[in-house]
Every structure is written in C-alpha cells, then in structure tokens.
Design a protein around this motif. Structure first.
Motif, PDB file in Angstrom:
ATOM      1  N   ASN A  40       1.433  -1.467  -0.151  1.00 36.57           N
ATOM      2  CA  ASN A  40       0.138  -0.423   0.100  1.00 36.57           C
ATOM      3  C   ASN A  40       0.615   1.847   0.052  1.00 36.57           C
ATOM      4  OD1 ASN A  40      -1.979   2.273   0.712  1.00 36.57           O
ATOM      5  ND2 ASN A  40      -3.115   1.405   2.248  1.00 36.57           N
ATOM      6  N   LEU A  41       0.761   2.406  -1.176  1.00 37.41           N
ATOM      7  CA  LEU A  41       1.559   3.120  -1.164  1.00 37.41           C
ATOM      8  C   LEU A  41       1.664   4.397   0.040  1.00 37.41           C
ATOM      9  CD1 LEU A  41       1.973   3.807  -4.951  1.00 37.41           C
ATOM     10  CD2 LEU A  41       3.391   1.603  -3.997  1.00 37.41           C
ATOM     11  N   ASN A  42       0.484   4.113   0.794  1.00 36.70           N
ATOM     12  CA  ASN A  42       0.481   5.100   1.951  1.00 36.70           C
ATOM     13  C   ASN A  42       1.834   4.698   2.840  1.00 36.70           C
ATOM     14  OD1 ASN A  42      -1.285   6.701   1.339  1.00 36.70           O
ATOM     15  ND2 ASN A  42      -2.721   4.896   1.110  1.00 36.70           N
ATOM     16  N   ASN A  43       2.422   3.473   3.088  1.00 36.66           N
ATOM     17  CA  ASN A  43       3.103   2.754   3.865  1.00 36.66           C
ATOM     18  C   ASN A  43       4.283   2.558   3.548  1.00 36.66           C
ATOM     19  OD1 ASN A  43       0.062   2.215   5.737  1.00 36.66           O
ATOM     20  ND2 ASN A  43      -0.428   0.858   4.691  1.00 36.66           N
ATOM     21  N   LEU A  44       4.269   2.830   2.711  1.00 39.17           N
ATOM     22  CA  LEU A  44       5.549   1.559   1.104  1.00 39.17           C
ATOM     23  C   LEU A  44       7.174   2.688   2.401  1.00 39.17           C
ATOM     24  CD1 LEU A  44       6.937  -0.168  -0.288  1.00 39.17           C
ATOM     25  CD2 LEU A  44       6.933   1.837  -2.551  1.00 39.17           C
ATOM     26  N   SER A  45       7.081   4.310   2.120  1.00 35.91           N
ATOM     27  CA  SER A  45       7.767   5.126   2.393  1.00 35.91           C
ATOM     28  C   SER A  45       8.754   5.211   3.855  1.00 35.91           C
ATOM     29  CB  SER A  45       7.772   6.644   1.687  1.00 35.91           C
ATOM     30  OG  SER A  45       7.509   6.403   0.397  1.00 35.91           O
ATOM     31  N   ARG A  46       7.704   4.776   4.686  1.00 34.01           N
ATOM     32  CA  ARG A  46       8.506   4.284   6.070  1.00 34.01           C
ATOM     33  C   ARG A  46       8.508   3.373   6.333  1.00 34.01           C
ATOM     34  NH1 ARG A  46       5.088   9.756   7.471  1.00 34.01           N
ATOM     35  NH2 ARG A  46       6.794  11.334   7.152  1.00 34.01           N
ATOM     36  N   LEU A  47       8.294   2.340   6.026  1.00 34.37           N
ATOM     37  CA  LEU A  47       8.876   0.868   6.468  1.00 34.37           C
ATOM     38  C   LEU A  47       9.848   0.824   6.455  1.00 34.37           C
ATOM     39  CD1 LEU A  47       7.266  -1.785   3.292  1.00 34.37           C
ATOM     40  CD2 LEU A  47       6.118  -1.128   5.371  1.00 34.37           C
ATOM     41  N   PRO A  48      10.010  -0.122   7.915  1.00 39.05           N
ATOM     42  CA  PRO A  48      11.630  -0.710   8.647  1.00 39.05           C
ATOM     43  C   PRO A  48      12.032  -1.290   7.377  1.00 39.05           C
ATOM     44  CG  PRO A  48      10.098  -1.182   9.882  1.00 39.05           C
ATOM     45  CD  PRO A  48       8.795  -0.711   8.355  1.00 39.05           C
ATOM     46  N   GLY A  49      13.816   0.044   7.411  1.00 39.90           N
ATOM     47  CA  GLY A  49      14.368  -0.707   6.374  1.00 39.90           C
ATOM     48  C   GLY A  49      14.409   0.689   5.362  1.00 39.90           C
ATOM     49  N   SER A  50      13.063   1.259   5.485  1.00 39.86           N
ATOM     50  CA  SER A  50      13.533   2.827   4.376  1.00 39.86           C
ATOM     51  C   SER A  50      14.551   3.794   5.173  1.00 39.86           C
ATOM     52  CB  SER A  50      12.385   2.957   3.674  1.00 39.86           C
ATOM     53  OG  SER A  50      12.314   4.280   3.238  1.00 39.86           O
ATOM     54  N   VAL A  51      15.188   4.589   4.137  1.00 38.51           N
ATOM     55  CA  VAL A  51      15.614   5.830   5.148  1.00 38.51           C
ATOM     56  C   VAL A  51      14.784   6.717   5.570  1.00 38.51           C
ATOM     57  CG1 VAL A  51      17.538   6.889   4.747  1.00 38.51           C
ATOM     58  CG2 VAL A  51      17.709   4.938   3.686  1.00 38.51           C
ATOM     59  N   LEU A  52      14.070   6.909   3.989  1.00 33.64           N
ATOM     60  CA  LEU A  52      13.031   7.532   4.416  1.00 33.64           C
ATOM     61  C   LEU A  52      11.586   8.034   5.544  1.00 33.64           C
ATOM     62  CD1 LEU A  52      11.416   8.035   0.396  1.00 33.64           C
ATOM     63  CD2 LEU A  52      12.879   9.617   1.861  1.00 33.64           C
ATOM     64  N   ALA A  53      12.006   6.747   6.519  1.00 35.13           N
ATOM     65  CA  ALA A  53      11.540   6.874   7.277  1.00 35.13           C
ATOM     66  C   ALA A  53      12.431   7.721   8.687  1.00 35.13           C
ATOM     67  CB  ALA A  53      11.747   5.376   8.044  1.00 35.13           C
TER      68      ALA A  53
END
Length: 946
Positions: A274-287
C-alpha cells in the motif's frame, strides 16, 4: 509543411468547444449523454485522424517482468533488494502481484467517482519534442497558441498550502491549467476522444457498424503517439490530471482507521505494498524524515487519458519510485539505466540545443520528450514496459524515465529509499549544490538516522540475539564493506575536508538538536541542507551558509564568525567504527539512540537529542568510554581558559518571539587551525548551543492529557479504570523459585500485557505499551516495558515498580522539554508519581490475578500465598512488607546464596543499559568459563569491601 487542421475537444463542466484551424467556436451547454452524438457529427469535419500506415513505434527491448510469490510479497523492501541485481541495469521493471492480491479502490466509491473534482493540465503533444524556443516562436505569427504556464510542481513538505500551484512561466514552455473533472466525466471524455481520433472505415468507405467499432491496440496507440511527437501534421492537445495530492483528493488504496469495523480492506490498509505505507517501512531511509513531503512520502495520484504524457525526468534526490495502476487502460513506460544518466543528458542537449540554451534546467520541468529512436541513435539504451491495471512499475535510482497513457486510467506513485540508495542520494545533493537547486529533503538527517538505527539493531543483536527481519536487514548494510558504512564514511570524510578548509579564527559550538526541526535550514547561496553543520556570523546570526560557502556569507573578520556542528569528528569516526562492528562504539551510540526523541511523527524516531552532551553517561562496562570521559573532562577544563567572555550571540529565528542566546563563555571558543590547515577537534566546545532552552510546545495540551489519564481529584476512580483497561496478551508459565513472586503478585515467565497510556514519544497522544516478564537467569525475572508501535523504545529493570518509574521519568523529561515553564510549576506532572508498576503490568487487576493464580493450584509460591492468607484474615501488613518484591532480593536476604545475593545488590544500582548488558552476558550465548571466573572474582572483592 504542417496541416492547418486541428482537433481539440475540451470539456469544462458541461460546456464543450471545438477548435478547427485555430478557430474556437463555442457550443451551447450540453448534457454529458449528448457528447457522443456531438463527436460523431463533428468527426466528418475533422481531418486530424489516425493513419495506421505512418506509425513511428520505436524498436526497443522490453524491461524485465517479475512475478513474486506470496512469500516474496510479504516483504516489499526485501523483494526490491532481491530485484536490484537483476533489473537495475534496465532502469525500470514491471512487478505483477500474486493473483489473490487485489486491493479495493476507494476512488470507485460513488461519492468520489461521480462528485469529487480534480484539476487538469493541457498538454500540447505535438510540441513536446519539435518546438521553437519561446522567444523565437513569439515573433512568428504562423501559429497562435495561448500563453502557457509551466506545469511542473516542485515536491514540497506538507505545509497546508496549495502544492499544485505552478511556478511563474514567463519565457518558459509548459502546460496550461485545464478544466476540472470528476473521474466519471474524465473517463467519458476519453472515450469520446478515442472514438473520434481512431475511428476507422471499412473497405467500402462506410463507417464501421456500432457493433464493430475499432479499438486500437497498445502498439497502434504507441505508433501514433510517437508519430505526433516526431512528425506532427496537426495540433493535438489533451488533458492530464497529474500530481494530485492524495491527502486532498483521496488515495486509491484503503487507509487504516482505528476504531472502525473490521472488513476485508484491513489487510490492504496495513500492507507494505500500500503506497501510503511504503516510504516509511522499517528499512526505508525515508522513515527518518518526519515531514509528510507530498509526492515523496505521501503518494501522488495521476489520472490520464489517451496520449497524456509524463515527460523524461529522474526522481527527486534520485530516489526509487513505485507506481501502481489502480484501474483503466495501460500505461507505456520507457526507462534508461542509471549508469547512462550522463549520456542521456548529453544526447538531449545535442538534439535540442536551442531549447536548452534558452532554458538550462529544461529537464527539471517535465515538459520535453525525445523519441527512444533518437536516443538509441545516440548510443543511449532504452527499455519499454507496458503497465496494466493491478501492476507495479519500479524505477531505480538515477534512472530517467518517461511514458504516456493509452486511455483513461488512474495510477498512484510514491518514493522509497532502501539503504543502497544513500550513495545516489549523496551524489544528488552535491549536484544540487553545484546547480544551486533546492532539495526536497535533508539527506544528512536520513543518513544519520539510518546509521543510528543500524547501530541500535547491532546492539540488540549482540545482547539479545534477536534476529528479526528488520535487524537482519540493517546488519546486512553494516560491517566494513556494508553499503551504509561506506555511505557514512564518505560523508564523514567530506565533512572533515570542509572543516579543514575553514580559515583560521572561526569559533565553533555544538548545534542544538532541534536546530532544523521548526524550520528548514539551508545555505543562503547553494541551498545545501545544514542538518550536519552550518556557518554563521555575529553580524547576522539568523543567516547561514554551508561549510563550502562559509567565506561568502559576509565580509566580517573570521573572529566574528562561528560554525555549528551536530557531531564532532571524533563522534562521527566513532559512528563509523560502530557500523563496522566495534563493540565499544556500538555501546556508545546505542546509548545515544535511547536518548533521542521524535518531534513530529510518532511512528518513526526523529533524529534529535535531549540537551545532554554526547558523553553525559559514563558506562562502567566500557574502559574505552571511561577513558574518553576522563579525556573530555580534562579538555573541557583546558577550554575554560580559552573561552572569550562577556560576548553574546543572538540566534533569533524569523518570526520567533523568544530570543535564544548563546553565550561565548559557556558555548563558544575561538579555534585555531593546526599546522597545514588541519582541523584541531580538541578545540571544539562540547557545550550545547543553548543548554537552557526548551522547545515551545503546547504544554497546556499535555497537561490536559495527563489530567485526563490520571484524574488527580479522583485517584481511586482512575486506578479502578486503569485496572480494568489492562489487556492480558499471554499468561506465561510458572517458575517455582524465590524471586518469581512477592507478597503482592506472582510473576510468570513469559507474561505479557497491554495498557494504553501517555506516549513517551509524544506526550500529547496516547499509545499502547507492552509489559513483559523475561527470564534473566541469576537475576530472576527481568521486567520490560516497550512502546507497541516502536518496540526498540523500551525500559527494563529487575524491579516491576522501577521499570514503570523509568517510563514515567522519561515521560516527565519529554513534557518538561516541550514546555516553557519551570518544573516546579508543572502541577500536572504530580499524578505521574502515583503510577504503580504492579497496576500498569496488570498484576492487581482482578481478571489478571484470577488467570495467574490458576497457574499455581498447589500454592508452591509460599510467599505470595501466605501473604494472601494474612490479607484474607484481616491482618494488615506493615509498610515494610508492602515494598516491591525485588527489594527483598537484596543483600539482606539470607535465603539467597552468597553470589546471587551480592550480585543482586550490585545490579539494583545499575543503569538500564548496564542491566541489559549484564543480562546478555549472564544469559546469552557469550556466557563462558572465563566470564564465570571473572564474575566470581568480582563477588569476592565485593564481599571483602566495607
């Protein structure tokens, strides 16, 4: 020679106009169901028609297609990492989800589909490649176009403003604002357009029958699209609903709403794809970016029609992007591998020299196409992907991409940043600085946040042997050859070189943790982000430059200037060592991680710190750190004689009412560069930029929250509510040993409960805490409390009461930090003193007591059952007897063996970090004979000491 005929069917609400030979003729207001007959009646007059004998479909290879299994699909970032080695050399790839993965699309709901309006842009398809510069074309009268505005919208942080507004387009080619549509209207409009444009005749010359209407294939549309772009003989204009903010219009994915009735959409609302969740998934630097940057962290929506185009571009900061097609006709993509980034730009400038001469930043505007055929002639590889409904397109870092739509469709896109992106992101911001181009996010904040998260994961792994997917992923990017380690090491080297290039005489001081939280800080000249360091001058302390342009800030003498640094070089070198696996460095930085707090986003730990300096804690378990602490103390004493006095630097932020003062006496020192211009780090003051300042946060709001949770006027009622609010997650198992019960409660091994309380991450909100009872070996039970949404934020102690005292203490610090009142005036903090660890764990909740007592039907834990019998017969225990269970487990308890008794007395004085470390040493795999001998020697010395 271009034909004078043109096709433009435009719809604004229910009005229609037809443009023929550049003449716009208004038509009376029409209902939507009349448009079909209108298009049919006009088609005979329009010469702009599809000619299948003149296609210009480029001959390019297809990008790879991947079909993840259900197991692959459970871990989006893991799957992207898996694809990188196979697909990065193509620039783009197509991902077809498992057959069962079909998320519902809220956009299809009637109230959105038929009623919600979205803005569009008018795209001049025949001018995307072949056009004259604006200055030259305005002198020509052969072809009249209305003045247009640039259609590109910079991605920006969500500030509540209109992020869809276009920049000033004077002297620039761009896309003019079109009419507003609903999704239903736009779909019908596209159908009319395609029916007119692609209408075919049979061999007799008559129109095809209604039942045999010609429907062009993807290859037909692609051939015609590039014919228009390359060899247009008519004017073709279309509409495109691009860069639509999902926060305003709505997302095509379901969003999770706490408290709503459970339904099928729940599994998709929490899904990583779900692209609303993708950017801040654990392991994504955008978190580690707390701001909801529209188009980067918050998805954008794209509503297309036939021929609507997304021109050649690369993602901001060279990020990955993921695009999902919710519904509608296919979308054709073209991708160029990231390693051909430079050759692509060279080819564009070679083939379109006049346009780039007039507008050097042309590729930033997303308004120019160049045929894949031409690019291949210039030696640039191009790959094609045809995305259909329900499929993803992944673009890789630094990969230029473009494409067009084959008809009405609705897609959604967002960025994501696995650790391997960091090297691309660093190169991007350095390039932006040279171009003097603003950035969309703080690269240094993401880099340092990722590094600290990785170190904390290494620390957890070494002590608890935890191997969660997130920890394993962070571990893979560490070590000397790890991607994250290399990225941090490169950045530290850059920082050292820039500090060494500073001229003699600059004063340096430690930067406040919230220096760039309230507002973005960027270089006045090149817009370089200043999260890591910033240069300023006493003449204009609100004006900042990067280290590269420090000398260009003003004409003052160097002694008037100063540099703010977030970390000293020694600290940064220590961070690199931690990532490489050095135990002492890991221990040092893990301690810093525990002291940080989030500023805006509760799900992610914001990279900032409490006011304490980085060496504020002396860890007895690390000899190296003790030496550093002693060295630091001597350096600090030495610096006191060098500090200038009676000078004050005011750092007042624009619009701030309060003036934060930095006194040279406590924070600033004149720094002399060493021989050869080398930077002498020993001359840096480690004091805070403003050690007495606190963030101005709504203290009254937090006071209301505290009062709401802990009704001070009716403490007994609040306690009763709390007892019933504790949820039992796991009963655990009985341990029949001395320390596993007290007169107050039984402590089952593996016990787990949940309770809602004020968040230590954001005291203005409530959050769930998980309370657990772990096995600490010789220490007996180890009580741990963690934030459910962020389990790495946890507190451990051998005392159930002290465990929750640690939570409330952290909560008080956070509240004090966010308030501008003295501690003595914060009466709302008083109820926190009455919080009971037994209550918060649930050990005195009736429903929990009943379940826990059933574990011991034979009453083997005599201390607990004897006290309960006394209570039942009316005997009142003394205050001494009411002490916490672990109090008895101290040095005065003769029932314990000597080693355990003395060790337990020692550990009751330990810090949380020391306690967790000892737990790992005594109970983990690292336990060995040598450790046992050293422990025995320590106990002997303790016993002999007075």
């Amino acid at each position: 020679m271009r034909s004078s005929s043109a096709l433009l069917i435009g719809v604004s609400k229910r009005h229609c106009c037809i443009s023929i030979s550049g003449f716009v003729k208004p038509i009376l207001t029409l209902e939507m169901d009349q448009l079909a007959s209108l298009a049919e009646s006009v088609a005979m007059e329009i010469t702009a028609r599809w000619n299948p004998s003149e296609p210009c479909r480029p001959s390019v290879d297809d990008a790879p297609i991947f079909y993840p299994t259900n197991e692959d699909f459970d871990d989006p970032l893991g799957y992207i990492e898996k694809l990188r080695s196979k697909a990065e050399s193509y620039g783009i790839c197509r991902i077809v989800p498992p057959v069962a993965w079909r998320p519902p699309c809220p956009l299809k709901e009637k109230n959105i589909w038929e009623k919600s309006k979205f803005p569009t842009r008018i795209q001049l398809i025949d001018l995307l490649q072949n056009r004259e510069p604006i200055k030259k074309s305005t002198k020509s009268k052969k072809r009249k176009r209305r003045r247009v505005k640039t259609g590109y919208t910079r991605r920006k942080r969500d500030s509540g403003g209109d992020t869809s507004s276009s920049s000033d387009g004077e002297g620039k080619f761009g896309f003019q604002t079109g009419p507003d549509f609903t999704l239903e209207e736009f779909q019908k409009y596209d159908e009319y357009f395609k029916e007119c444009y692609f209408q075919a005749e049979d061999h007799t010359g008559s129109k095809a029958s209604e039942s045999k209407k010609f429907k062009p294939k993807v290859k037909d549309i692609e051939g015609e699209y590039w014919r228009i772009v390359e060899q247009a003989t008519v004017e073709v204009e279309v509409y495109y609903g691009a860069d639509l903010e999902t926060k305003k219009f709505g997302s095509g994915f379901p969003k999770y709403s706490p408290g709503h009735l459970k339904c099928e959409a729940d599994q998709y609302s929490k899904c990583g794809w779900n692209l609303n969740n993708l950017s801040r998934l654990p392991g994504s630097v955008l978190a580690f970016e707390s701001c909801d940057i529209s188009g980067v962290i918050v998805p954008w929506l794209y509503v297309g029609m036939c021929f609507s185009t997304f021109c050649w571009h690369v993602e901001d900061h060279h990020l990955y992007s993921l695009n999902y097609l919710h519904t509608g006709d296919p979308k054709v993509w073209y991708g160029i591998p990231g390693n051909h980034y430079d050759s692509f730009e060279t080819a564009m400038k070679k083939r379109l020299p006049d346009l780039f001469e007039e507008q050097p930043d042309l590729l930033h505007q997303l308004v120019t196409q160049l045929s894949p055929r031409i690019l291949k002639e210039e030696g640039v590889p191009v790959y094609r992907a045809v995305q259909r409904s329900g499929e993803f397109i992944l673009t890789f870092p630094k990969a230029y991409h473009s494409g067009f739509n084959c008809g009405f469709n609705c897609a959604e896109a967002v960025n994501v940043a696995p650790a391997d992106w960091l090297v691309h992101g660093q190169n991007a911001v350095e390039g932006y600085s040279k171009q003097r181009r603003k950035s969309s996010l703080s690269h240094d904040k993401l880099l340092l946040g990722a590094a600290m998260e990785a170190v904390y994961s290494l620390w957890e792994l070494s002590l608890f042997k935890k191997k969660t997917p997130v920890i394993v992923r962070w571990k893979r990017v560490c070590s000397e050859d790890g991607l994250l380690t290399k990225a941090v090491k490169k950045r530290v080297q850059m920082e050292e070189e820039r500090l060494n290039n500073l001229q003699d005489g600059f004063s340096l001081l430690k930067m406040e943790g919230d220096f760039d939280i309230k507002r973005e800080r960027e270089c006045f000249l090149c817009f370089y982000d200043l999260h890591m360091s910033a240069s300023s001058c006493k003449c204009s302390p609100n004006h900042f430059a990067c280290l590269t342009h420090a000398k260009d800030l003003c004409s003052c003498e160097n002694k008037e200037r100063f540099v703010l640094i977030r970390h000293t070089l020694n600290e940064l070198r220590s961070l690199v060592k931690a990532l490489e696996g050095d135990p002492d460095a890991i221990d040092e930085w893990a301690s810093k991680c525990r002291d940080q707090y989030p500023s805006h986003h509760q799900r992610v730990k914001e990279y900032s710190y409490f006011q304490a300096s980085s060496f504020s804690k002396s860890r007895g378990s690390s000899k190296v750190q003790q030496r550093e602490q002693n060295n630091l103390q001597s350096v600090s004493e030495h610096l006191q004689s060098d500090l200038t006095t009676n000078k004050e630097v005011q750092l007042k932020q624009d619009g701030d009412q309060n003036v934060n003062c930095i006194t040279d006496k406590s924070a600033v020192t004149d720094v002399k560069l060493g021989e050869g211009g080398k930077f002498d780090e020993k001359k840096i003051s480690v004091e805070s930029q403003n050690p007495h300042s606190v963030s101005d946060v709504g203290c009254s709001d937090m006071a209301k929250k505290v009062d709401g949770c802990l009704e001070g006027k009716n403490q007994e009622a609040a306690t009763n509510r709390l007892r019933h609010s504790v949820g039992l997650l796991s009963t655990g198992s009985l341990v029949v040993k001395k320390l596993w019960c007290s007169k107050q409660a039984i402590y089952p091994k593996g016990f787990k409960s949940r309770v809602k309380f004020l968040s230590v991450l954001d005291p203005t909100k409530l959050t769930n805490y998980i309370s657990e009872v772990l096995d600490a070996g010789l220490l007996g039970p180890l009580f741990r409390v963690s934030v459910e949404d962020y389990p790495t934020e946890n507190f451990s102690n051998v005392s159930v009461e002290k465990c929750w005292q640690m939570v409330t203490q952290r909560l008080k610090l956070e509240i004090i930090k966010r308030c501008d009142q003295p501690v003595s005036s914060l009466t709302s903090l008083q109820p926190l003193e009455s919080i009971s660890g037994h209550e918060m764990f649930g050990f005195i909740s009736p429903h929990v007591i009943k379940v826990v007592e059933s574990l011991d039907p034979k009453h083997q834990l005599e201390e607990y059952w004897n006290q309960k019998a006394v209570n039942l017969f009316g005997a009142e225990p003394t205050k001494e007897e009411e002490k916490d269970d672990t109090e008895k487990g101290g040095a005065s308890d003769p029932s314990l063996d000597r080693d355990t008794r003395l060790l337990r007395g020692l550990l009751k004085k330990a810090t949380p970090e020391e306690l967790v470390m000892m737990h790992g040493l005594l109970c983990g795999e690292a336990r060995n004979t040598e450790l046992t001998e050293e422990l025995s020697t320590l106990v002997d010395k303790m016993e002999k000491s007075p």
